[in-house]
Design a protein around this motif. Sequence first.
Motif, PDB file in Angstrom:
ATOM      1  N   PRO A  53       0.811  -1.219   0.000  1.00  0.00           N
ATOM      2  CA  PRO A  53       0.000   0.000   0.000  1.00  0.00           C
ATOM      3  C   PRO A  53       0.850   1.279   0.000  1.00  0.00           C
ATOM      4  O   PRO A  53       0.453   2.299  -0.572  1.00  0.00           O
ATOM      5  CB  PRO A  53      -0.823  -0.102   1.290  1.00  0.00           C
ATOM      6  CG  PRO A  53      -0.868  -1.556   1.600  1.00  0.00           C
ATOM      7  CD  PRO A  53       0.465  -2.091   1.140  1.00  0.00           C
ATOM      8  N   VAL A  54       2.032   1.225   0.617  1.00  0.00           N
ATOM      9  CA  VAL A  54       2.918   2.394   0.626  1.00  0.00           C
ATOM     10  C   VAL A  54       3.441   2.640  -0.788  1.00  0.00           C
ATOM     11  O   VAL A  54       3.456   3.783  -1.273  1.00  0.00           O
ATOM     12  CB  VAL A  54       4.083   2.201   1.624  1.00  0.00           C
ATOM     13  CG1 VAL A  54       5.048   3.374   1.562  1.00  0.00           C
ATOM     14  CG2 VAL A  54       3.551   2.013   3.044  1.00  0.00           C
ATOM     15  N   ILE A  55       3.876   1.569  -1.448  1.00  0.00           N
ATOM     16  CA  ILE A  55       4.344   1.720  -2.830  1.00  0.00           C
ATOM     17  C   ILE A  55       3.214   2.234  -3.722  1.00  0.00           C
ATOM     18  O   ILE A  55       3.426   3.093  -4.585  1.00  0.00           O
ATOM     19  CB  ILE A  55       4.930   0.392  -3.359  1.00  0.00           C
ATOM     20  CG1 ILE A  55       6.217   0.046  -2.594  1.00  0.00           C
ATOM     21  CG2 ILE A  55       5.185   0.473  -4.863  1.00  0.00           C
ATOM     22  CD1 ILE A  55       6.808  -1.308  -2.936  1.00  0.00           C
ATOM     23  N   GLN A  56       2.007   1.754  -3.498  1.00  0.00           N
ATOM     24  CA  GLN A  56       0.873   2.230  -4.290  1.00  0.00           C
ATOM     25  C   GLN A  56       0.608   3.717  -4.055  1.00  0.00           C
ATOM     26  O   GLN A  56       0.398   4.469  -5.010  1.00  0.00           O
ATOM     27  CB  GLN A  56      -0.389   1.423  -3.990  1.00  0.00           C
ATOM     28  CG  GLN A  56      -1.551   1.868  -4.856  1.00  0.00           C
ATOM     29  CD  GLN A  56      -2.805   1.048  -4.650  1.00  0.00           C
ATOM     30  OE1 GLN A  56      -2.868   0.206  -3.756  1.00  0.00           O
ATOM     31  NE2 GLN A  56      -3.793   1.263  -5.482  1.00  0.00           N
ATOM     32  N   ARG A  57       0.638   4.154  -2.799  1.00  0.00           N
ATOM     33  CA  ARG A  57       0.421   5.579  -2.507  1.00  0.00           C
ATOM     34  C   ARG A  57       1.519   6.434  -3.134  1.00  0.00           C
ATOM     35  O   ARG A  57       1.252   7.510  -3.679  1.00  0.00           O
ATOM     36  CB  ARG A  57       0.350   5.821  -0.999  1.00  0.00           C
ATOM     37  CG  ARG A  57      -0.948   5.352  -0.375  1.00  0.00           C
ATOM     38  CD  ARG A  57      -1.175   5.895   1.032  1.00  0.00           C
ATOM     39  NE  ARG A  57      -0.092   5.662   1.957  1.00  0.00           N
ATOM     40  CZ  ARG A  57       0.070   4.551   2.688  1.00  0.00           C
ATOM     41  NH1 ARG A  57      -0.785   3.551   2.590  1.00  0.00           N
ATOM     42  NH2 ARG A  57       1.084   4.444   3.533  1.00  0.00           N
ATOM     43  N   ALA A  58       2.764   5.951  -3.070  1.00  0.00           N
ATOM     44  CA  ALA A  58       3.878   6.692  -3.682  1.00  0.00           C
ATOM     45  C   ALA A  58       3.686   6.791  -5.194  1.00  0.00           C
ATOM     46  O   ALA A  58       3.897   7.858  -5.794  1.00  0.00           O
ATOM     47  CB  ALA A  58       5.209   6.019  -3.342  1.00  0.00           C
ATOM     48  N   THR A  59       3.264   5.702  -5.805  1.00  0.00           N
ATOM     49  CA  THR A  59       3.027   5.690  -7.252  1.00  0.00           C
ATOM     50  C   THR A  59       1.868   6.602  -7.609  1.00  0.00           C
ATOM     51  O   THR A  59       1.943   7.376  -8.577  1.00  0.00           O
ATOM     52  CB  THR A  59       2.754   4.248  -7.727  1.00  0.00           C
ATOM     53  OG1 THR A  59       3.880   3.438  -7.363  1.00  0.00           O
ATOM     54  CG2 THR A  59       2.540   4.193  -9.226  1.00  0.00           C
ATOM     55  N   ASP A  60       0.801   6.537  -6.847  1.00  0.00           N
ATOM     56  CA  ASP A  60      -0.351   7.406  -7.095  1.00  0.00           C
ATOM     57  C   ASP A  60       0.026   8.881  -6.984  1.00  0.00           C
ATOM     58  O   ASP A  60      -0.472   9.708  -7.744  1.00  0.00           O
ATOM     59  CB  ASP A  60      -1.488   7.092  -6.120  1.00  0.00           C
ATOM     60  CG  ASP A  60      -2.162   5.760  -6.400  1.00  0.00           C
ATOM     61  OD1 ASP A  60      -1.936   5.177  -7.486  1.00  0.00           O
ATOM     62  OD2 ASP A  60      -2.899   5.286  -5.504  1.00  0.00           O
ATOM     63  N   HIS A  67       0.678  12.247 -15.250  1.00  0.00           N
ATOM     64  CA  HIS A  67       1.819  11.655 -15.925  1.00  0.00           C
ATOM     65  C   HIS A  67       1.643  10.161 -16.126  1.00  0.00           C
ATOM     66  O   HIS A  67       1.009   9.482 -15.333  1.00  0.00           O
ATOM     67  CB  HIS A  67       3.096  11.854 -15.083  1.00  0.00           C
ATOM     68  CG  HIS A  67       3.422  13.275 -14.812  1.00  0.00           C
ATOM     69  ND1 HIS A  67       3.854  14.142 -15.784  1.00  0.00           N
ATOM     70  CD2 HIS A  67       3.382  13.993 -13.668  1.00  0.00           C
ATOM     71  CE1 HIS A  67       4.068  15.332 -15.251  1.00  0.00           C
ATOM     72  NE2 HIS A  67       3.783  15.269 -13.962  1.00  0.00           N
ATOM     73  N   ARG A  68       2.257   9.703 -17.178  1.00  0.00           N
ATOM     74  CA  ARG A  68       2.472   8.264 -17.330  1.00  0.00           C
ATOM     75  C   ARG A  68       3.591   7.913 -16.357  1.00  0.00           C
ATOM     76  O   ARG A  68       4.559   8.661 -16.219  1.00  0.00           O
ATOM     77  CB  ARG A  68       2.889   7.979 -18.768  1.00  0.00           C
ATOM     78  CG  ARG A  68       3.072   6.538 -19.085  1.00  0.00           C
ATOM     79  CD  ARG A  68       3.395   6.389 -20.562  1.00  0.00           C
ATOM     80  NE  ARG A  68       3.549   4.999 -20.906  1.00  0.00           N
ATOM     81  CZ  ARG A  68       3.822   4.583 -22.116  1.00  0.00           C
ATOM     82  NH1 ARG A  68       3.973   5.473 -23.098  1.00  0.00           N
ATOM     83  NH2 ARG A  68       3.946   3.308 -22.350  1.00  0.00           N
ATOM     84  N   VAL A  69       3.483   6.786 -15.655  1.00  0.00           N
ATOM     85  CA  VAL A  69       4.406   6.469 -14.566  1.00  0.00           C
ATOM     86  C   VAL A  69       5.181   5.190 -14.855  1.00  0.00           C
ATOM     87  O   VAL A  69       4.606   4.199 -15.309  1.00  0.00           O
ATOM     88  CB  VAL A  69       3.644   6.324 -13.221  1.00  0.00           C
ATOM     89  CG1 VAL A  69       4.576   5.924 -12.100  1.00  0.00           C
ATOM     90  CG2 VAL A  69       2.918   7.607 -12.892  1.00  0.00           C
ATOM     91  N   SER A  70       6.465   5.241 -14.563  1.00  0.00           N
ATOM     92  CA  SER A  70       7.314   4.057 -14.631  1.00  0.00           C
ATOM     93  C   SER A  70       7.524   3.556 -13.204  1.00  0.00           C
ATOM     94  O   SER A  70       7.915   4.330 -12.326  1.00  0.00           O
ATOM     95  CB  SER A  70       8.662   4.412 -15.253  1.00  0.00           C
ATOM     96  OG  SER A  70       9.578   3.344 -15.118  1.00  0.00           O
ATOM     97  N   LEU A  71       7.263   2.260 -12.973  1.00  0.00           N
ATOM     98  CA  LEU A  71       7.442   1.664 -11.657  1.00  0.00           C
ATOM     99  C   LEU A  71       8.223   0.369 -11.808  1.00  0.00           C
ATOM    100  O   LEU A  71       7.849  -0.505 -12.579  1.00  0.00           O
ATOM    101  CB  LEU A  71       6.080   1.370 -10.998  1.00  0.00           C
ATOM    102  CG  LEU A  71       6.115   0.598  -9.676  1.00  0.00           C
ATOM    103  CD1 LEU A  71       6.800   1.424  -8.584  1.00  0.00           C
ATOM    104  CD2 LEU A  71       4.712   0.206  -9.253  1.00  0.00           C
ATOM    105  N   VAL A  72       9.323   0.268 -11.063  1.00  0.00           N
ATOM    106  CA  VAL A  72      10.133  -0.945 -11.020  1.00  0.00           C
ATOM    107  C   VAL A  72      10.152  -1.411  -9.571  1.00  0.00           C
ATOM    108  O   VAL A  72      10.428  -0.611  -8.670  1.00  0.00           O
ATOM    109  CB  VAL A  72      11.581  -0.668 -11.494  1.00  0.00           C
ATOM    110  CG1 VAL A  72      12.450  -1.907 -11.347  1.00  0.00           C
ATOM    111  CG2 VAL A  72      11.586  -0.157 -12.921  1.00  0.00           C
ATOM    112  N   ILE A  73       9.854  -2.691  -9.338  1.00  0.00           N
ATOM    113  CA  ILE A  73       9.857  -3.247  -7.981  1.00  0.00           C
ATOM    114  C   ILE A  73      10.693  -4.528  -7.976  1.00  0.00           C
ATOM    115  O   ILE A  73      10.548  -5.378  -8.848  1.00  0.00           O
ATOM    116  CB  ILE A  73       8.437  -3.603  -7.485  1.00  0.00           C
ATOM    117  CG1 ILE A  73       7.516  -2.397  -7.515  1.00  0.00           C
ATOM    118  CG2 ILE A  73       8.497  -4.200  -6.076  1.00  0.00           C
ATOM    119  CD1 ILE A  73       6.067  -2.726  -7.188  1.00  0.00           C
TER     120      ILE A  73
END
Length: 107
Positions: A53-60, A67-73
């Motif tokens: 949920p923290v990663i999701q909030r940061a991404t949101d 913006h279009r968002v790039s996310l690498v985990i």
Amino acid sequence: MAVFAFSVAPMTAGESVADQVAEAVRIVRESGLPNRTTSMFTEIEGSWDEVMPVIQRATDSVARGGHRVSLVIKADIRPGAPAGQIDSKIARVEERLADEQSETGHS
């Protein structure tokens, strides 16, 4: 317990993404979970249910600007491992390097 490394950035924000990344890092730091930020990733330690949920909030937060968002985990998931892996993993490597230096006489 798990250590997650992630990088999130807008893909269409121009050359500097510092403002958007700073907001994402603020969200991670306010989570209260163990974390550290380097030049390329933010690491955060906790259970899957705590961290995602923290990663999701940061991404949101990065996506809020439209913006279009790039996310690498990347995740190191170790069921039953004690907390503190975010630091102890590095400490173990540093110990090995120190042992090698003392064996070879290099300082």
